[in-house]
Design an enzyme around this catalytic site. Structure first.
Site, PDB file in Angstrom:
ATOM      1  N   SER A 278      42.839  57.936  54.626  1.00 26.94           N
ATOM      2  CA  SER A 278      41.621  58.743  54.702  1.00 26.94           C
ATOM      3  C   SER A 278      41.754  60.090  53.995  1.00 26.94           C
ATOM      4  CB  SER A 278      41.262  58.978  56.179  1.00 26.94           C
ATOM      5  OG  SER A 278      39.895  59.287  56.306  1.00 26.94           O
TER       6      SER A 278
ATOM      7  N   CYS B  31      38.224  61.898  45.956  1.00 29.74           N
ATOM      8  CA  CYS B  31      37.342  62.572  44.999  1.00 29.74           C
ATOM      9  C   CYS B  31      37.723  64.030  44.788  1.00 29.74           C
ATOM     10  CB  CYS B  31      35.892  62.510  45.459  1.00 29.74           C
ATOM     11  SG  CYS B  31      35.305  60.836  45.714  1.00 29.74           S
TER      12      CYS B  31
END
Lengths: 567, 567
Positions: free
Chosen positions: B39, B43
């Site tokens: 997680s 980006c």
């Protein structure tokens, strides 16, 4: 050759004139404007006063000369249409410069007179230090008063768009400012709890915000100071300098140096009413979907007309620039033989309040309650773009929808970044007839500087869909004060957060990440009212509890919604 | 009790794990991640390298511990699922720390392995100064190389999202940068002429942009420099320091200190393919609308899968975070007995390129041409908010639509402000099935700091509707070079503009405001090809001319579109 007369030379009128010429080279088009300016940027006036827009000339988008050159429109400023002879299809025009009158015939007449400021009959209100703001001359007078009197304190009455913008203008000029609003909130297009964010911002900036208070009387105390011409003071100065003693309906009184009345606007219907055109129940000129009045040769657009509400289909008054411009364009189409229909107004609105944007579209909760519409609502507070990328700000977002079929009733948002975007998305979704279920699937632009992989809108849609499907059971901030003996409050935030931002009295605190271990501390015979900061961890806790056989509800929008509802 | 195994712990996998737990408290959920992190904000990686995101820890959104505490998910990092036994519903897992293997059974398996960087078999590419960027360890290696080698020159191969972001990161670090792209444009989601704005911005920032050029070979020249341990240089330094000689397919060569390969990504399908799951024609794992693979007990989501294109209904590969997250959520729903269907991907995308945002949604013109779809297009260039309010920037906007029924095919925008908002509006409108005619009626937020009474989208819709209704006749920038003897060019801008920004050879110049008087200078037997700066005055001139019996066309998007198409 079609002859078109246009009354009013700003948004709706000017759009109509330009469009009419593009459709027909040989139409005769005359535009009457009783003021000295056409096509000025009326939405920019407060920003010139406050100094954001430094050049006054930027507000003058077109001149009579430029209109003539580009669109061959005969623009007559300082010419007021004073009556309409519908039988003979002609108007009487008064030249306000020399007082002469003349008549002008028409094939089609377009009324775009706008709306004027409401100035209530308050004793003493008619004095040289009290202003309203509608046009360039009003703005010039306010600027002149500021420049000459150098007011130290300003009072604005009315917390709508113009009132808020004038408050900010005064603040920017370093003038101490009091804002008086009769309602319990500013910016009525949003609901009270969303306005709470604005109240906090306004007070944080040092404005004296008085809610639920009305102005009762004004006393003008002229200053006996004699202008010192030698030191550069003008004598003109002398006659308007002074101060105002304001008496409020709560018994307080207040001394101020300049007063702006901005409690609202009223459609200018005198000309239309005197000509026997139908006036709607809300007091605006009646128009059909073609923007035609009760006389087929006369069209009307803009702030003066009643239009169809997009959501309810009822008549509504929405004095905003966007509808005015589009209606003007359509009226021109229809006068020249097209068949365009206006698709109704959602009332999409936005206002800058210092660093915040406050925006809405569609119906708010007050309106839905008043209309007896069954609704549900959700709140989310989430980052305007990826929270790990610099500059992210919280968007506080409210969405109203039909609890049965998920149809969107309206949306509201407040924050420092990305508020306009989210309300635009909702305005489109609502106009397209989408449901909150469909909003889950929206695929919006995402890169860290611009958004999140699950955007604010997606997240709100998830919460709403959870409610509709029964995956979540809501409690709202307004119900928190009325808990029964059979309910207990559970705060699932971390202890540090409770100290930092506050908490609800009587709540048990079990952080969400400890809940699975500590669930036994909670009673199974009571309904657990869960809350966290914004509602997200509350939902995780809710799912744990109900999947373990507890009864529970989650405070939608969390403590943040509760807290600002009381600001 | 349902047992769910998840392969891959980033966007799609992590979303699925959290959602599955919210739906079921007693499901057993194990998430395998072959890397050391779950997680993480993939980006955000280039922005940490460039320094915008200063704290590395901000990229680590969750840890195995936090996942366990909040969602009771057994997260196993450094554990790679190496094979699937579909018959027995179990997987073999390799512990990458100690090399041991074990098996784990499942009721449902979710594959979210992502996509890996394509590294072409270029001679010499395998060297210590060449990197790709997919995950935290990749990022750490790049940062280490920058810190230790202090490169003066960087080369990025590939003008997609990661390539552009890495280009900007190097530039921010003060490293001279060359960007090499094989195609004739960067940012392929937009069309060539819209990419022109990006090319101008990239070159203006001093980047050496090489379009239409490919990397042919790499020569690694290690540096013989001996680490001066006394002055703080590490010995580790020594073995990777050096430079790269790049040979390009245009005969040029180039010396650089660090090379980033970012030519694209390819779905990770090895595990799925070896298990006999169906692989689609585009090379992604086949899934149905439930996100189910060809084995009903195995779901797949994210960059590794083929999904349905929203516009065409065909299979497509869209490796973006938004779809991955939503698919993960839906796959969890379906594994736990819900019936959610994925509604197709529009490919909405945005990239920050220095001060510009470049964004798109739906199909671009290249795709429509390739698919043989009949389309029309419009361009507008208009202010992001009221032009008289400070900070307004031009939004250059392209819209593609069906010339018969006005259905939206796609939209693209470039500019310094308000680009994400306009593409979001279009993404919603397209998803809702709106037509360009309906876009005229959109009621978007307007106040001077945020928009215009006639927004970019309204204006584009007006232009498109004019074309559909025959109120305007278009010529596009690409046709300007092929005018016949029977056509003449008319520039309706003011002479000063022609000098300032350039003009088309052979054009007659009659400013639009003089056209009515000087129309006689134009021949009635030729088609007048009108242009102005952005197309607006051109339309006014067009209407004048055709309403006076001339044949004419207007250059849609004006000189600005033409000019940047060649940038």
């Amino acid at each position: 050759m079609t002859k078109i007369l246009i009354v009013g030379g700003v948004a709706g009128g000017a759009s109509a004139a330009a469009r009419a010429r593009r459709l027909s080279e040989d139409a005769e088009i005359i535009m009457f404007e009783r003021g000295p300016f056409v096509s000025f940027a009326n939405c920019g006036l407060p920003y010139h006063i406050g100094g954001d827009i430094q050049e006054r000339s930027k507000l003058l988008l077109q001149t009579p000369e430029s209109f003539l050159a580009r669109f061959n429109v005969d623009v007559r400023v300082m010419n007021e249409v004073v009556s309409i002879d519908r039988h003979n299809k002609s108007v009487t025009v008064k030249n306000l410069v020399d007082g002469s009158e003349y008549s002008e015939s028409y094939d089609f007449l377009l009324l775009s007179p706008g709306a004027g400021p409401v100035v209530p009959p308050i004793p003493g209100i008619d004095n040289p230090l009290t202003h309203s703001l509608r046009n360039i001359p009003d703005m010039d007078r306010i600027i002149q008063t500021i420049q000459m009197n150098k007011p130290e304190h300003a009072t604005v009455v009315g917390g709508g768009f113009i009132g808020l913008e004038m408050m900010e203008a005064f603040h920017q000029l370093g003038i101490k400012t009091t804002l008086i609003e009769m309602a319990d909130q500013v910016m009525t297009p949003v609901d009270r709890e969303m306005a709470g964010f604005a109240h906090a911002e306004i007070r944080q900036k040092g404005i004296n915000l008085k809610l639920g208070v009305a102005l009762q009387s004004v006393e003008y105390i002229p200053n006996d100071h004699i202008a010192s011409v030698g030191s550069g003071e003008s004598e003109e100065h002398q006659h308007i300098e002074g101060e105002l003693n304001l008496t409020l309906n709560n018994g307080e009184s207040l001394t101020t140096d300049i007063l702006i009345m901005a409690i609202g606007v009223r459609p200018e219907t005198k000309l239309a009413a005197e000509a026997g055109l139908q006036i709607g129940e809300l007091g605006g000129i009646y128009t059909n979907e073609m923007m035609q009045t009760s006389d087929p040769a006369i069209y009307a657009v803009g702030d003066a007309v009643e239009e169809k509400d997009f959501v309810t289909g009822a008549q509504t008054l929405v004095p905003l620039a966007g509808p005015a411009n589009r209606q003007g364009r359509m009226a021109a189409d229809n006068m020249l033989g097209r068949n365009e229909t206006y698709q109704g107004t959602q009332g999409t609105a936005i206002c800058k309040i210092f660093d915040l944007a406050v925006a809405s579209t569609g119906k708010n909760e007050k309106q839905l309650k008043r209309d007896g519409v069954e609704y549900e609502k959700v709140y989310v507070h989430t980052a305007s773009h990826a929270s790990y990328y610099p500059g992210a700000e919280i968007v506080s977002f409210k969405m109203l929808f039909d609890p049965k079929n998920g149809k969107i009733f309206g949306a509201q948002a407040v924050g420092k970044d990305g508020v306009d975007k989210r309300i635009d998305v909702m305005a489109v979704a609502q106009r397209a007839g989408m449901t909150v279920e469909q909003l889950q699937h929206l695929e919006l632009t995402y890169a860290p500087p611009y958004g999140s992989a699950k955007d604010v809108i997606n997240q709100a849609a998830f919460v709403a869909s959870n409610l509709i499907k029964g995956d979540a059971k809501a409690i709202h901030y307004g119900e928190i004060c009325d808990l029964s003996e059979d309910q207990i409050l559970l705060d699932v935030r971390n202890p540090g957060e409770l100290e930092a931002v506050g908490c609800l009295a009587g709540a048990i605190n079990i952080p969400v990440d400890q809940l699975r271990q500590r669930m036994g501390e909670l009673p199974k015979d009571k309904e657990i009212i869960i809350y966290c900061q914004v509602g997200l961890r509350g939902n995780v806790a809710y799912r744990q509890l109900v999947n373990n056989g507890y009864k529970a509800r989650n405070l939608i929008g969390g403590y943040r919604t509760y807290k600002f509802a009381h600001a």
